[in-house]
Design a protein around this motif. Structure first.
Motif, mmCIF file in Angstrom:
data_model
loop_
_atom_site.group_PDB
_atom_site.id
_atom_site.type_symbol
_atom_site.label_atom_id
_atom_site.label_comp_id
_atom_site.label_asym_id
_atom_site.label_seq_id
_atom_site.Cartn_x
_atom_site.Cartn_y
_atom_site.Cartn_z
ATOM 1 N N SER A 98 0.819 -1.049 0.026
ATOM 2 C CA SER A 98 0.018 0.006 0.168
ATOM 3 C C SER A 98 0.749 1.030 -0.002
ATOM 4 O O SER A 98 0.615 2.142 -0.686
ATOM 5 N N ALA A 99 2.045 1.228 0.800
ATOM 6 C CA ALA A 99 2.967 2.344 0.763
ATOM 7 C C ALA A 99 3.632 2.439 -0.654
ATOM 8 O O ALA A 99 3.754 3.573 -0.751
ATOM 9 N N LEU A 100 3.805 1.248 -1.127
ATOM 10 C CA LEU A 100 4.607 1.390 -2.241
ATOM 11 C C LEU A 100 3.784 2.078 -3.573
ATOM 12 O O LEU A 100 4.020 2.931 -4.323
ATOM 13 N N VAL A 101 2.402 1.807 -3.421
ATOM 14 C CA VAL A 101 1.333 2.400 -4.480
ATOM 15 C C VAL A 101 1.236 3.521 -4.165
ATOM 16 O O VAL A 101 1.106 4.547 -5.087
ATOM 17 N N MET A 102 1.291 4.257 -3.119
ATOM 18 C CA MET A 102 1.049 5.567 -2.630
ATOM 19 C C MET A 102 2.357 6.316 -3.016
ATOM 20 O O MET A 102 2.135 7.514 -3.596
ATOM 21 N N LEU A 103 3.453 5.887 -3.283
ATOM 22 C CA LEU A 103 4.693 6.262 -3.552
ATOM 23 C C LEU A 103 4.616 6.625 -5.229
ATOM 24 O O LEU A 103 5.143 7.575 -5.910
ATOM 25 N N MET A 104 3.670 6.011 -5.729
ATOM 26 C CA MET A 104 3.450 6.051 -7.307
ATOM 27 C C MET A 104 2.974 7.516 -7.740
ATOM 28 O O MET A 104 3.108 8.080 -8.630
ATOM 29 N N LEU A 105 2.262 7.912 -6.711
ATOM 30 C CA LEU A 105 1.579 9.248 -6.774
ATOM 31 C C LEU A 105 2.636 10.501 -6.959
ATOM 32 O O LEU A 105 2.522 11.187 -7.910
ATOM 33 N N PRO A 106 3.699 10.548 -6.193
ATOM 34 C CA PRO A 106 4.587 11.546 -6.331
ATOM 35 C C PRO A 106 5.537 11.044 -7.596
ATOM 36 O O PRO A 106 5.901 12.038 -8.265
ATOM 37 N N GLY A 107 5.717 10.035 -7.764
ATOM 38 C CA GLY A 107 6.184 9.478 -9.088
ATOM 39 C C GLY A 107 5.524 9.915 -10.443
ATOM 40 O O GLY A 107 6.154 10.676 -11.240
ATOM 41 N N LEU A 108 4.276 9.763 -10.421
ATOM 42 C CA LEU A 108 3.492 10.343 -11.484
ATOM 43 C C LEU A 108 3.635 11.724 -11.535
ATOM 44 O O LEU A 108 3.748 12.194 -12.588
ATOM 45 N N ALA A 109 3.347 12.198 -10.509
ATOM 46 C CA ALA A 109 3.583 13.845 -10.470
ATOM 47 C C ALA A 109 4.898 14.430 -11.036
ATOM 48 O O ALA A 109 4.951 15.312 -11.985
ATOM 49 N N LEU A 110 6.000 13.582 -10.690
ATOM 50 C CA LEU A 110 7.215 14.083 -11.399
ATOM 51 C C LEU A 110 7.403 13.817 -12.785
ATOM 52 O O LEU A 110 7.701 14.330 -13.680
ATOM 53 N N GLY A 133 11.005 6.179 -12.663
ATOM 54 C CA GLY A 133 11.966 5.100 -12.051
ATOM 55 C C GLY A 133 11.153 4.898 -10.443
ATOM 56 O O GLY A 133 11.049 3.703 -10.095
ATOM 57 N N LEU A 134 10.514 6.075 -10.093
ATOM 58 C CA LEU A 134 9.697 5.934 -8.696
ATOM 59 C C LEU A 134 8.419 5.067 -9.259
ATOM 60 O O LEU A 134 7.837 4.137 -8.309
ATOM 61 N N LEU A 135 7.759 5.088 -10.309
ATOM 62 C CA LEU A 135 6.591 4.695 -10.875
ATOM 63 C C LEU A 135 7.110 2.943 -10.870
ATOM 64 O O LEU A 135 6.377 2.140 -10.449
ATOM 65 N N TRP A 136 8.069 2.789 -11.460
ATOM 66 C CA TRP A 136 8.473 1.430 -11.755
ATOM 67 C C TRP A 136 8.660 0.791 -10.268
ATOM 68 O O TRP A 136 8.376 -0.313 -9.959
ATOM 69 N N PHE A 137 9.282 1.372 -9.383
ATOM 70 C CA PHE A 137 9.549 0.959 -7.884
ATOM 71 C C PHE A 137 8.167 0.797 -7.218
ATOM 72 O O PHE A 137 7.997 -0.241 -6.546
ATOM 73 N N GLY A 138 7.289 1.597 -7.276
ATOM 74 C CA GLY A 138 5.926 1.625 -6.707
ATOM 75 C C GLY A 138 5.292 0.587 -7.364
ATOM 76 O O GLY A 138 4.348 -0.200 -6.752
ATOM 77 N N TRP A 139 5.436 0.216 -8.564
ATOM 78 C CA TRP A 139 4.470 -0.944 -9.466
ATOM 79 C C TRP A 139 4.708 -2.314 -8.699
ATOM 80 O O TRP A 139 3.767 -2.948 -8.918
ATOM 81 N N PHE A 140 5.906 -2.564 -8.207
ATOM 82 C CA PHE A 140 5.895 -3.764 -7.502
ATOM 83 C C PHE A 140 4.993 -4.020 -6.319
ATOM 84 O O PHE A 140 4.325 -5.121 -6.179
ATOM 85 N N GLY A 141 4.517 -2.814 -5.685
ATOM 86 C CA GLY A 141 3.369 -3.017 -4.625
ATOM 87 C C GLY A 141 1.878 -3.166 -5.669
ATOM 88 O O GLY A 141 1.236 -3.852 -5.189
ATOM 89 N N PHE A 142 2.069 -2.249 -6.416
ATOM 90 C CA PHE A 142 0.837 -2.351 -7.181
ATOM 91 C C PHE A 142 0.413 -3.780 -7.921
ATOM 92 O O PHE A 142 -0.594 -4.338 -7.527
ATOM 93 N N ASN A 143 1.181 -4.585 -8.475
ATOM 94 C CA ASN A 143 1.060 -5.546 -9.161
ATOM 95 C C ASN A 143 1.214 -6.799 -7.844
ATOM 96 O O ASN A 143 0.579 -7.804 -7.954
ATOM 97 N N ALA A 144 2.406 -6.881 -7.094
ATOM 98 C CA ALA A 144 2.700 -8.233 -6.496
ATOM 99 C C ALA A 144 1.918 -7.925 -5.222
ATOM 100 O O ALA A 144 1.286 -9.010 -4.728
ATOM 101 N N PHE A 148 -5.547 -0.321 0.724
ATOM 102 C CA PHE A 148 -4.825 -0.879 -0.397
ATOM 103 C C PHE A 148 -5.507 -0.544 -1.722
ATOM 104 O O PHE A 148 -5.090 0.026 -2.727
ATOM 105 N N GLN A 149 -6.968 -0.850 -1.605
ATOM 106 C CA GLN A 149 -7.706 -0.456 -2.688
ATOM 107 C C GLN A 149 -7.844 1.000 -3.122
ATOM 108 O O GLN A 149 -8.073 1.546 -4.308
ATOM 109 N N LEU A 150 -7.815 1.763 -1.965
ATOM 110 C CA LEU A 150 -7.914 3.015 -2.135
ATOM 111 C C LEU A 150 -6.540 3.630 -2.853
ATOM 112 O O LEU A 150 -7.006 4.422 -3.730
ATOM 113 N N MET A 151 -5.588 3.081 -2.882
ATOM 114 C CA MET A 151 -4.494 3.746 -3.504
ATOM 115 C C MET A 151 -4.676 3.453 -4.849
ATOM 116 O O MET A 151 -4.196 4.429 -5.836
#
Length: 427
Positions: free
Chosen positions: A42-54, A231-242, A128-131
């Motif tokens: 859940s924390a990894l998916v949340m990190l995708m938001l600043p990743g997407l922002a950048l 790169g941050l999206l890639w990192f966060g996506w492990f939480g998204f998928n796995a 988790f679903q909220l993210m």
């Protein structure tokens, strides 16, 4: 006779002692490992938001960098409140006609600290679903960047999440008709990427092109930000998928592996296509290929083997590049290629799931052509519903409060006119 009844009572008691523990073992039990993994995911998916922002922020012009970043940050507040108020209930509440959840989970009704969803706390499952709900609406902003009112955007994402995201999420994951039909979507190809990609296209078509598009001044102002965001999206996506395995198990490991290999293949596929057409592989192309690979493997992450994940990613990089090229030829101003990457990549990933599924189901590889048909139905349903409802919603908001900023504000830049700030104060 008395002895008989005594013997019968003792016998029944004996068998109950044997049987009841078995039933108790079948009841849901909290699993610490699963809980820890979904907390991290859940924390990894949340990190995708600043990743997407950048990622988005670096792709726009300098005068709009803060505005674009805010489009990715504000859903963290708006959709969080929407989710607690009604979104979670509409997505995962008691099914109503296969289309939408009921109101039984409004304000997290019926959920407390001891309530479980499978082997994890229900509170954690909801977060988790909220993210996913948050990042879906943020993705749409890429289709309408550099020309929309911030106030209108906030209204739009609240309503869109309620009438588009929540129903589609329920269709697939909440006990709705697509899930019952057998549609496979491991982590959101249909729910997240097709719905957001098509919504971005619908909004862009109504709001029309940015002034000056296409033109040399529309190029990204900060490519290092784009690459950092990717790169941050890639990192966060492990939480998204796995994380979508909802357990710390072999399926999570498979999804993790497929996420990595498909993403690498997606980057290479985009660069190969770009080299063949333009003669030079670009940094922007590498970042875009990364996201294309991530998008395409999302619905298939826990269903296919790594070899097929490579195929999915490689093809995604190539066809998403071609979709972006076609967008320019048609003069469509999908500002940051939301439809070309998320819409097209999500559709390909959903279809590829039906073609290559070998874990948790059967597809074309096992002679099950029906699964491919089901996947096509899912893609079409999500795309048509999202496009039509989004277009109507944008029209209504534009008529009531005005969705697009006026010409002067657009020329000055949205950072100054919408937020009263500047992204860079360099002397």
């Amino acid at each position: 006779m008395g002895r008989f009844f005594k013997f019968l009572a003792v016998s029944i008691g004996f068998w109950l002692l044997l049987v009841l523990p078995a039933y108790a073992e079948e009841a849901p039990q909290l699993n610490g490992a699963d809980t820890a993994w979904i907390l991290v995911s859940s924390a990894l998916v949340m990190l995708m938001l600043p990743g997407l922002a950048l990622f988005y922020g670096g792709m726009v012009r300098r005068k709009n960098v803060l505005s674009t970043i805010m489009h990715s940050f504000i859903p963290l507040g708006v959709i969080t409140i929407q989710w607690v108020l009604i979104g979670y209930s509409l997505a995962f509440g008691k099914d109503i006609g296969g289309f939408i959840g009921g109101f039984d989970k409004v304000l997290f009704n019926g959920t407390d600290i001891d309530t479980l969803n499978g082997t994890i706390p229900d509170y954690l499952f909801s977060m988790f679903q909220l993210m996913f709900a948050i990042i879906t609406v943020a993705l749409i902003s890429g289709g309408i960047a550099e020309r929309v009112s911030f106030k209108a955007y906030v209204i739009f994402i609240f309503i869109w999440s309620t009438i588009v995201y929540d129903p589609i999420c329920h269709w697939v994951w909440g006990g709705g008709w697509l899930g019952e039909l057998g549609a496979l979507d491991f982590a959101g190809g249909t729910v997240v990427h097709i719905s957001s990609g098509v919504a971005g296209l619908a909004a862009a078509l109504y709001l029309k092109k940015r002034r000056g598009f296409p033109g040399p001044m529309m190029i990204p102002h900060n490519l290092p930000l784009v690459l950092l965001g990717a790169g941050l999206l890639w990192f966060g996506w492990f939480g998204f998928n796995a994380g979508s395995a909802l357990a710390a198990d072999q399926n999570a490991a498979l999804a993790f592996t497929n996420t990595q290999v498909a993403t690498g293949a997606g980057m290479l596929g985009w660069l190969i296509a770009e080299q063949m057409r333009a003669g030079k592989p670009s940094a922007l192309g590498a970042a875009s290929g990364v996201v294309a690979g991530l998008v395409a493997i999302t619905p298939a992450a826990g269903f296919v083997s790594p070899i097929w994940a490579i195929v999915i990613g490689l093809v995604a990089g190539m066809i998403c590049y071609l979709a972006v090229v076609l967008k320019y030829r048609k003069g469509i101003d999908d500002s940051l290629d939301v439809f070309g990457i998320h819409g097209v990549g999500g559709a390909w990933g959903a279809l590829a799931t039906g073609l290559f599924v070998t874990h948790g189901g059967t597809g074309l590889l096992d002679g099950n052509l029906k699964q491919v048909g089901i996947q096509i139905i899912g893609v079409a349903a999500a795309a048509i519903y999202s496009f039509v409802v989004t277009y109507i919603l944008v029209v209504v908001i534009d008529k009531i409060v005005g969705f697009r900023v006026d010409q002067e504000d657009e020329e000055i830049g949205l950072d100054a006119t919408q937020h009263g700030e500047s992204g860079y104060n360099l002397v």
